[in-house]
Design an enzyme around this catalytic site. Structure first.
Site, mmCIF file in Angstrom:
data_model
loop_
_atom_site.group_PDB
_atom_site.id
_atom_site.type_symbol
_atom_site.label_atom_id
_atom_site.label_comp_id
_atom_site.label_asym_id
_atom_site.label_seq_id
_atom_site.Cartn_x
_atom_site.Cartn_y
_atom_site.Cartn_z
ATOM 1 N N TYR A 196 -2.309 -1.061 9.964
ATOM 2 C CA TYR A 196 -2.492 -1.233 8.575
ATOM 3 C C TYR A 196 -1.012 -0.685 8.072
ATOM 4 O O TYR A 196 -0.403 -1.432 7.452
ATOM 5 C CB TYR A 196 -3.678 -0.563 8.038
ATOM 6 C CG TYR A 196 -3.756 -1.153 6.365
ATOM 7 C CD1 TYR A 196 -4.235 -2.140 5.872
ATOM 8 C CD2 TYR A 196 -3.367 0.147 5.574
ATOM 9 C CE1 TYR A 196 -4.147 -2.201 4.592
ATOM 10 C CE2 TYR A 196 -3.666 0.067 4.221
ATOM 11 C CZ TYR A 196 -4.085 -1.470 3.779
ATOM 12 O OH TYR A 196 -4.004 -1.658 2.382
ATOM 13 N N SER B 96 0.979 -1.240 -0.068
ATOM 14 C CA SER B 96 -0.044 0.009 0.040
ATOM 15 C C SER B 96 1.016 1.426 0.131
ATOM 16 O O SER B 96 1.871 1.114 0.633
ATOM 17 C CB SER B 96 -1.137 -0.093 1.166
ATOM 18 O OG SER B 96 -1.378 1.266 1.470
HETATM 19 P P1 NAP Z 1 -10.594 -6.960 -0.537
HETATM 20 O O1 NAP Z 1 -11.869 -7.217 -1.559
HETATM 21 O O2 NAP Z 1 -11.216 -7.138 0.966
HETATM 22 O O3 NAP Z 1 -9.685 -8.379 -0.884
HETATM 23 C C1 NAP Z 1 -9.081 -8.882 -0.042
HETATM 24 C C2 NAP Z 1 -8.911 -10.297 -0.222
HETATM 25 O O4 NAP Z 1 -8.106 -11.014 0.698
HETATM 26 C C3 NAP Z 1 -10.292 -10.934 -0.071
HETATM 27 O O5 NAP Z 1 -10.750 -11.748 -1.162
HETATM 28 C C4 NAP Z 1 -10.187 -12.025 1.010
HETATM 29 O O6 NAP Z 1 -10.967 -13.217 0.904
HETATM 30 C C5 NAP Z 1 -8.668 -12.228 1.100
HETATM 31 N N1 NAP Z 1 -8.257 -12.708 2.254
HETATM 32 C C6 NAP Z 1 -8.222 -11.804 3.327
HETATM 33 N N2 NAP Z 1 -7.630 -12.596 4.631
HETATM 34 C C7 NAP Z 1 -7.139 -13.880 3.912
HETATM 35 C C8 NAP Z 1 -6.580 -15.003 4.627
HETATM 36 N N3 NAP Z 1 -6.189 -14.979 5.808
HETATM 37 N N4 NAP Z 1 -6.375 -16.018 3.726
HETATM 38 C C9 NAP Z 1 -6.422 -15.974 2.409
HETATM 39 N N5 NAP Z 1 -7.094 -14.829 1.881
HETATM 40 C C10 NAP Z 1 -7.704 -13.807 2.597
HETATM 41 O O7 NAP Z 1 -9.815 -5.589 -0.739
HETATM 42 P P2 NAP Z 1 -9.184 -5.144 -1.897
HETATM 43 O O8 NAP Z 1 -9.430 -3.536 -1.885
HETATM 44 O O9 NAP Z 1 -9.213 -5.829 -3.152
HETATM 45 O O10 NAP Z 1 -7.668 -5.086 -1.410
HETATM 46 C C11 NAP Z 1 -6.691 -6.199 -1.970
HETATM 47 C C12 NAP Z 1 -5.351 -6.023 -1.565
HETATM 48 O O11 NAP Z 1 -5.168 -4.688 -1.834
HETATM 49 C C13 NAP Z 1 -5.118 -6.014 0.137
HETATM 50 O O12 NAP Z 1 -3.930 -6.436 0.253
HETATM 51 C C14 NAP Z 1 -5.144 -4.307 0.433
HETATM 52 O O13 NAP Z 1 -4.425 -4.031 1.607
HETATM 53 C C15 NAP Z 1 -4.278 -3.634 -0.971
HETATM 54 N N6 NAP Z 1 -4.653 -2.304 -0.899
HETATM 55 C C16 NAP Z 1 -6.026 -1.870 -1.224
HETATM 56 C C17 NAP Z 1 -6.297 -0.752 -1.420
HETATM 57 C C18 NAP Z 1 -7.712 -0.043 -1.745
HETATM 58 O O14 NAP Z 1 -7.943 1.107 -1.587
HETATM 59 N N7 NAP Z 1 -8.808 -1.055 -1.756
HETATM 60 C C19 NAP Z 1 -5.083 0.299 -1.258
HETATM 61 C C20 NAP Z 1 -3.946 -0.022 -0.996
HETATM 62 C C21 NAP Z 1 -3.682 -1.286 -0.937
HETATM 63 P P3 NAP Z 1 -11.414 -14.190 1.940
HETATM 64 O O15 NAP Z 1 -12.114 -13.317 2.960
HETATM 65 O O16 NAP Z 1 -12.484 -14.964 1.471
HETATM 66 O O17 NAP Z 1 -10.370 -14.989 2.283
#
Ligand code: NAP
Length: 253
Positions: A158, A144
């Site tokens: 975070y 991030s």
């Molecule tokens: P999201 O839709 O909540 O995706 C996170 C995914 O991780 C979910 O599909 C979840 O599926 C999986 N997950 C969580 N815990 C897990 C575990 N213990 N084992 C295996 N899978 C797990 O969020 P997103 O926005 O797409 O974010 C994806 C990544 O981008 C994350 O690393 C986040 O920190 C990063 N990011 C996001 C943003 C943003 O603005 N959205 C910005 C910077 C970075 P299950 O719960 O089914 O396991």
């Protein structure tokens, strides 16, 4: 249509939603066979269905990246299903333990570190273990811009966990590049998924906030993050090792 990943086998964690789903779809569009991993089977199956509808190949693999045995099994199953593992994207991540440092809940802090840091470590450990014994590969970790590149209040768990992901990536890259495993990070800013919304915020309020907070005037699209991940995983990025590509519309410029 380009086919940079024809006949390649790719594992994407957190592939059932948001950025991970977009990454899985993008790899499949470019010819890869994609193992879509996460804890809940139903959203993973939806991603696989979207890929198959578009003529691609994918499988669901359920597992929790905080557990070493699951991280090992995900690699094993991807190899069994597709005959190898060329690329892995460690995108699974959580936001939690919000609030000022003095008020952080210890259990929530540990959960955020368990998923974001230990999860990334365990996933890489087993992915690298396979790749270095089978001619190499590429790994992209999703960090991030919060942490190393930007600091904000009220999200210490975070920020610290994502700063750790970036540091972990750099070290892993140095440890394993001589064995043919090339490892990099992407660091997105606010991306258009529920994770970047504030509690109770509606779509109109969020887009107004993005207009004022992000220099480019909007949240990032999941496809924009996927495009960067595919570049880093591709042979075109052969000289890019241990880098941290920031994609945040200018927020940390
Ligand atoms: P999201 O839709 O909540 O995706 C996170 C995914 O991780 C979910 O599909 C979840 O599926 C999986 N997950 C969580 N815990 C897990 C575990 N213990 N084992 C295996 N899978 C797990 O969020 P997103 O926005 O797409 O974010 C994806 C990544 O981008 C994350 O690393 C986040 O920190 C990063 N990011 C996001 C943003 C943003 O603005 N959205 C910005 C910077 C970075 P299950 O719960 O089914 O396991």
């Amino acid at each position: 249509m380009t086919t940079r990943f024809a006949d390649k086998s790719v594992l994407v964690t957190g592939g059932g939603s948001g950025i991970g789903r977009a990454i899985a779809l993008a790899f499949a569009r470019e010819g890869a066979r994609v193992a879509v991993a996460g804890r809940s089977a139903a959203p993973l199956a939806e991603t696989v269905e979207l890929i198959e509808q578009a003529g691609g190949k994918a499988v669901v693999l359920t597992g929790d990246v905080t557990k070493g045995e699951d991280a090992a099994r995900l690699v094993r199953e991807a190899v069994e299903r597709f005959g190898g593992l060329d690329v892995a994207v460690n995108n699974a991540g959580v936001f939690g333990a919000a609030g000022p440092v003095a008020d952080i809940d210890e259990a929530e802090w540990r959960w955020v570190f368990d998923v974001n840091v230990t999860g990334t470590l365990l996933a890489m450990k087993h992915q690298i273990g396979h790749m270095r014994a089978h001619g190499g590969g590429a790994i992209v970790n999703v960090s991030s811009n919060l942490g190393v590149h930007r600091r904000v209040r009220g999200a210490a768990a975070y920020l610290a966990s994502k700063a750790a992901v970036t540091a972990l990536t750099r070290t892993a890259a140095l440890d394993h590049i001589a064995e043919g495993v090339r490892i990099n990070t992407v660091s997105p800013g606010a991306v258009d998924t529920p994770m970047s919304s504030r509690p109770g915020e509606n779509a109109a309020d969020k887009s107004e906030r993005m207009r004022s907070e992000v220099p480019v005037g909007r949240a990032g699209a999941v496809e924009e993050i996927a495009a960067a991940v595919l570049y880093l995983a591709s042979d075109e990025a052969g000289y890019t090792v241990g880098s941290d590509l920031v994609l945040d519309g200018g927020s940390s410029a």
